[in-house]
Design an enzyme around this catalytic site. Structure first.
Site, PDB file in Angstrom:
ATOM      1  N   ARG A   1       0.842  -1.197   0.000  1.00 53.83           N
ATOM      2  CA  ARG A   1       0.000   0.000   0.000  1.00 53.83           C
ATOM      3  C   ARG A   1       0.880   1.251   0.000  1.00 53.83           C
ATOM      4  O   ARG A   1       2.094   1.162   0.115  1.00 53.83           O
ATOM      5  CB  ARG A   1      -0.933   0.001   1.214  1.00 53.83           C
ATOM      6  CG  ARG A   1      -0.182  -0.297   2.512  1.00 53.83           C
ATOM      7  CD  ARG A   1      -0.780   0.305   3.718  1.00 53.83           C
ATOM      8  NE  ARG A   1      -0.766   1.748   3.676  1.00 53.83           N
ATOM      9  CZ  ARG A   1       0.332   2.487   3.921  1.00 53.83           C
ATOM     10  NH1 ARG A   1       1.505   1.947   4.228  1.00 53.83           N
ATOM     11  NH2 ARG A   1       0.270   3.801   3.848  1.00 53.83           N
ATOM     12  N   GLY A   2       0.212   2.423  -0.063  1.00 61.49           N
ATOM     13  CA  GLY A   2       0.944   3.686  -0.127  1.00 61.49           C
ATOM     14  C   GLY A   2       1.103   4.069  -1.594  1.00 61.49           C
ATOM     15  O   GLY A   2       1.534   3.247  -2.412  1.00 61.49           O
ATOM     16  N   ALA A   3       0.735   5.312  -1.921  1.00 63.26           N
ATOM     17  CA  ALA A   3       0.634   5.701  -3.333  1.00 63.26           C
ATOM     18  C   ALA A   3       1.900   5.410  -4.148  1.00 63.26           C
ATOM     19  O   ALA A   3       1.835   4.728  -5.173  1.00 63.26           O
ATOM     20  CB  ALA A   3       0.237   7.170  -3.418  1.00 63.26           C
TER      21      ALA A   3
ATOM     22  N   ARG B   1      -6.504  -0.076  -7.829  1.00 63.01           N
ATOM     23  CA  ARG B   1      -6.967   0.922  -6.849  1.00 63.01           C
ATOM     24  C   ARG B   1      -7.199   2.228  -7.608  1.00 63.01           C
ATOM     25  O   ARG B   1      -6.339   2.643  -8.392  1.00 63.01           O
ATOM     26  CB  ARG B   1      -5.945   1.115  -5.710  1.00 63.01           C
ATOM     27  CG  ARG B   1      -5.814  -0.132  -4.828  1.00 63.01           C
ATOM     28  CD  ARG B   1      -5.102   0.169  -3.528  1.00 63.01           C
ATOM     29  NE  ARG B   1      -5.938   0.915  -2.606  1.00 63.01           N
ATOM     30  CZ  ARG B   1      -5.472   1.443  -1.467  1.00 63.01           C
ATOM     31  NH1 ARG B   1      -4.199   1.300  -1.136  1.00 63.01           N
ATOM     32  NH2 ARG B   1      -6.280   2.108  -0.663  1.00 63.01           N
TER      33      ARG B   1
ATOM     34  N   ASN C   1      -6.129  12.295   0.168  1.00 62.94           N
ATOM     35  CA  ASN C   1      -5.234  11.491   1.014  1.00 62.94           C
ATOM     36  C   ASN C   1      -6.122  10.638   1.922  1.00 62.94           C
ATOM     37  O   ASN C   1      -7.361  10.725   1.883  1.00 62.94           O
ATOM     38  CB  ASN C   1      -4.287  12.383   1.818  1.00 62.94           C
ATOM     39  CG  ASN C   1      -3.192  11.577   2.501  1.00 62.94           C
ATOM     40  OD1 ASN C   1      -2.560  10.733   1.874  1.00 62.94           O
ATOM     41  ND2 ASN C   1      -2.987  11.790   3.796  1.00 62.94           N
ATOM     42  N   LYS C   2      -5.506   9.821   2.716  1.00 64.12           N
ATOM     43  CA  LYS C   2      -6.224   8.895   3.596  1.00 64.12           C
ATOM     44  C   LYS C   2      -7.363   9.608   4.326  1.00 64.12           C
ATOM     45  O   LYS C   2      -7.183  10.703   4.849  1.00 64.12           O
ATOM     46  CB  LYS C   2      -5.234   8.292   4.595  1.00 64.12           C
ATOM     47  CG  LYS C   2      -5.811   7.308   5.579  1.00 64.12           C
ATOM     48  CD  LYS C   2      -6.626   6.206   4.924  1.00 64.12           C
ATOM     49  CE  LYS C   2      -5.857   5.438   3.860  1.00 64.12           C
ATOM     50  NZ  LYS C   2      -6.740   4.594   3.002  1.00 64.12           N
TER      51      LYS C   2
ATOM     52  N   ASP D   1      -2.391  11.124  -2.221  1.00 64.36           N
ATOM     53  CA  ASP D   1      -2.604  10.069  -3.220  1.00 64.36           C
ATOM     54  C   ASP D   1      -2.881  10.633  -4.601  1.00 64.36           C
ATOM     55  O   ASP D   1      -2.687   9.947  -5.604  1.00 64.36           O
ATOM     56  CB  ASP D   1      -3.751   9.147  -2.792  1.00 64.36           C
ATOM     57  CG  ASP D   1      -3.286   8.229  -1.664  1.00 64.36           C
ATOM     58  OD1 ASP D   1      -3.217   8.688  -0.516  1.00 64.36           O
ATOM     59  OD2 ASP D   1      -2.938   7.069  -1.971  1.00 64.36           O
TER      60      ASP D   1
ATOM     61  N   GLN E   1      -3.380   2.530   9.724  1.00 59.71           N
ATOM     62  CA  GLN E   1      -2.019   2.640   9.188  1.00 59.71           C
ATOM     63  C   GLN E   1      -1.110   3.438  10.120  1.00 59.71           C
ATOM     64  O   GLN E   1       0.099   3.208  10.169  1.00 59.71           O
ATOM     65  CB  GLN E   1      -2.033   3.314   7.802  1.00 59.71           C
ATOM     66  CG  GLN E   1      -2.627   2.445   6.701  1.00 59.71           C
ATOM     67  CD  GLN E   1      -4.105   2.707   6.498  1.00 59.71           C
ATOM     68  OE1 GLN E   1      -4.818   3.093   7.421  1.00 59.71           O
ATOM     69  NE2 GLN E   1      -4.592   2.485   5.281  1.00 59.71           N
TER      70      GLN E   1
HETATM   71  O1  MRU Z   1      -4.905   3.153   1.547  1.00 61.28           O
HETATM   72  P1  MRU Z   1      -3.438   3.396   1.710  1.00 61.28           P
HETATM   73  O2  MRU Z   1      -2.886   2.877   2.982  1.00 61.28           O
HETATM   74  O3  MRU Z   1      -2.654   2.961   0.497  1.00 61.28           O
HETATM   75  O4  MRU Z   1      -3.345   4.985   1.785  1.00 61.28           O
HETATM   76  C1  MRU Z   1      -2.095   5.581   1.939  1.00 61.28           C
HETATM   77  C2  MRU Z   1      -2.166   7.057   2.095  1.00 61.28           C
HETATM   78  O5  MRU Z   1      -3.215   7.642   2.092  1.00 61.28           O
HETATM   79  C3  MRU Z   1      -0.868   7.774   2.162  1.00 61.28           C
HETATM   80  O6  MRU Z   1      -0.973   8.924   2.955  1.00 61.28           O
HETATM   81  C4  MRU Z   1      -0.472   8.204   0.739  1.00 61.28           C
HETATM   82  O7  MRU Z   1      -0.508   7.086  -0.115  1.00 61.28           O
HETATM   83  C5  MRU Z   1       0.851   8.832   0.677  1.00 61.28           C
HETATM   84  S1  MRU Z   1       2.085   7.641   1.106  1.00 61.28           S
HETATM   85  C6  MRU Z   1       3.579   8.117   0.751  1.00 61.28           C
END
Ligand code: MRU
Length: 359
Positions: A52-54, A89, A247-248, A237, A196
């Site tokens: 996970r993570g963009a 995603r 973002n999250k 994201d 997270q």
């Molecule tokens: O759903 P996730 O855990 O993939 O979401 C992650 C986030 O929202 C992060 O803040 C974002 O991807 C930036 S990570 C460098």
């Protein structure tokens, strides 16, 4: 593939003839590596947020395509796999950016024979990985310069080495500031529903030895009011052309709270998160996830439900923060102030040679 650089990081490895990912649903107590060699396996890991993570999801999908190319499949099969991975995603534009880049290479070398196609696809995947490491370092340098000695900093979700190929976005900035000798205290939002912050950011900060305190999301307001938070750093994201960003889920609320308390608020992201084709935040597609994630907890290590099994649920994985609440965006190419965003100047910060940027 056997690139020593790829085996140094702890979120995805490509060594010993296999692509594996660290199961982020099993952290923090269980460090379990899972095979991600097939497109179906990788899509499963992406859906379940085991990877996970963009930035990392774009890198991981590119490495998966390189593994597929290694098996000798033709360009059509590779392009089809890129399309499927791209759709895994919907919100993080880094995944689309990486897959479009890989598709460009596949199409350009479609007629060159399977071996040369595989070599080109692998080289591009490794380049995407290596570039992400460098982008993290560049963001860290720009962002750390904003931080004063002794600051208390709130962060949301996880934006570190688990979310990128390098040291991270917002967490990379904190790490760089800390390693340069600035004293910090990081306030970690737990980040419901998938935790997270509580599971992953605390894990990373603990390993780095950076002082931190975990709070539930609903405690951020009172800690801000107490004067212990001087700055907010979050990831992104997708950043729209006007500076609105996804973002999250929960980030928007943190931004509103920061504005109310006069606390500087900064998203930190590489240029691969900027989507100039998306005019504003209203046009960003928002992923909606399984209601079970809100009715309780669901993870690799087990599930627990506390709400009634049929309780109606709304579960958007992301929210949109309007540009008006942003003090500045920290990019790998520099810092874009809120005033510049209001003037529509985000595109001026594109890296040289990219669409929308100086050539
Ligand atoms: O759903 P996730 O855990 O993939 O979401 C992650 C986030 O929202 C992060 O803040 C974002 O991807 C930036 S990570 C460098």
């Amino acid at each position: 593939m056997n690139r020593s650089s790829l085996s140094l990081r702890y979120a995805a490895r490509d060594s010993g003839g296999a692509l594996t990912i660290l199961d982020q649903q099993a952290l923090p107590d269980t460090e379990r590596w899972l095979e991600a060699d097939t497109v179906d396996a990788m899509i499963g890991h992406l859906h379940a947020l085991r990877v996970r993570g963009a930035p990392l999801i774009g890198v991981a999908a590119a490495l998966c395509l390189a593994r597929l190319a290694d098996t000798g499949v033709n360009a059509r099969a590779l392009a089809d796999a890129a399309r499927r991975l791209r759709a895994a995603r919907p919100t993080a534009v880094n995944l689309m950016w990486a897959m479009d880049r890989m598709t460009g290479i596949i199409e350009a070398h479609a007629s060159g024979g399977a071996a040369s196609l595989a070599a080109r696809v692998e080289a591009e995947a490794v380049a995407i990985f290596d570039e992400d490491v460098a982008l993290c370092d560049a963001m860290a340098a720009h962002g750390a310069a904003l931080i004063a000695d002794g600051e208390g900093i709130l962060t949301h979700c996880n934006t570190g080495g688990l979310a990128t190929a390098g040291i991270g976005t917002a967490l990379g900035v904190l790490r760089r500031a800390w390693e340069s000798g600035k004293r910090l205290h990081v306030w970690v939002d737990e980040t419901r529903p998938l935790l997270q912050g509580g599971r992953l950011t605390t894990y990373e900060l603990g390993r780095l030895g950076i002082p931190h305190t975990l709070i539930t999301d609903s405690m951020a307001a009172m800690v801000m009011r107490s004067g212990q938070i001087h700055r907010v750093l979050v990831g992104a994201d997708r950043i729209a052309a006007n500076g609105d960003f996804a973002n999250k889920v929960g980030t928007y609320g943190v931004a509103v709270l920061a504005a109310h308390h006069g606390i500087p608020f900064h998203p930190v992201a590489p240029w691969s998160t900027v989507d100039l084709a998306t005019r504003d935040g209203a046009a960003i597609p928002i992923e909606e996830r399984d209601p079970a994630e809100v009715r309780g907890v669901v993870g690799s290590l087990g599930s627990l439900r506390w709400a009634p099994a049929e309780a109606p649920v709304f579960n958007p994985a992301f929210d949109v923060t309007p540009a008006a609440l942003v003090t500045s965006i920290v990019l790998d190419t520099g810092v874009v102030t809120g005033a510049e965003l209001q003037r529509g100047n985000l595109a001026n910060h594109a890296p040289a040679g990219t669409a929308g940027g100086p050539r």
